[in-house]
Scaffold this active site. Sequence first.
Site, mmCIF file in Angstrom:
data_model
loop_
_atom_site.group_PDB
_atom_site.id
_atom_site.type_symbol
_atom_site.label_atom_id
_atom_site.label_comp_id
_atom_site.label_asym_id
_atom_site.label_seq_id
_atom_site.Cartn_x
_atom_site.Cartn_y
_atom_site.Cartn_z
ATOM 1 N N HIS A 199 0.738 -1.208 0.009
ATOM 2 C CA HIS A 199 -0.136 0.168 -0.056
ATOM 3 C C HIS A 199 0.907 1.364 0.179
ATOM 4 C CE1 HIS A 199 -3.412 -2.743 0.776
ATOM 5 N NE2 HIS A 199 -4.072 -1.747 0.777
ATOM 6 N N HIS A 253 1.511 -3.516 9.201
ATOM 7 C CA HIS A 253 2.714 -3.481 9.204
ATOM 8 C C HIS A 253 3.630 -2.904 10.017
ATOM 9 C CE1 HIS A 253 2.642 -4.662 4.710
ATOM 10 N NE2 HIS A 253 1.581 -4.097 4.743
#
Length: 279
Positions: A199, A241
């Site tokens: 992303h 993440h």
Amino acid sequence: GTCPRGHPEGTGTGRSCGPPVPEITGAGCKNGPRGCLASGLRAPGRPAVPGGSAPRSDGRRAGTGASAAAEGSPAAACPPAKHPGPSARALLAADLWASRRLGVCAAEGSPCAAARPLLRLVEVSGHGLPWLLGTAYGLWRSGSAAAREVLLNLLFALLLDLVLVAVVKGLVRRPRPAHNKMDMFATISVDKYSFPSGHATRAALVCRFVLHHLVLAAPLRVLVVLWALVVSLSRVMLGRHNVTDVLFGLLLGYALYSVVQYCWLSPLSAPALFALWSH
């Protein structure tokens, strides 16, 4: 004559047969006959020799004392494992600590769990599938040659981004943070790995692409930059993440745009592609 089996021959001038050496069989004889010799025990079917040395099957004589023990030990066969240095361990610890502290929307019981549905919408806005489908649809519906050129290169950039991120994830294989909840939108096999953030890579790539190839007013340009930053920050806040995954993803996406710009597709360089999409 000779000593009975299992009785080693004595040494010196008055040689005599010594006491029998016990046999160790099965699990007691570690590493086979060599392990028995290293520990001073007699392996089944192998004569013991005073001093700890015995003929080997390849014609050489086994070592004595510490050398024989080192040769027969499992640690001697396997090199010691390499561990990261102190600086690398400190960086990893700081990364995990910061990622844990910033993961305020990772689960329903998190401090900012109320913002989790909104951040999940932001997650979808940075996903590769909507961008690929939207770009392909715009390319199909476009009636302008200039617009088709821009959209075709955007599609090329998105595909290159997906391939590159998948390769890096498959090579690094860093697991997702422990506090991550695996309820992500439209995942594939490599999405179980964390490094780098796809992303964040896509957000940086699209942001540079839009700012360079679309004519936008100043408020819209600011919104594009804010969108890329919010998408990247949401990856850590949702627990998807670690911080270093997002930072590397931003750098990778920023550099990837330069590659796309260098390999820019035009009607002269790729006439077949433009003929495919032309009406």
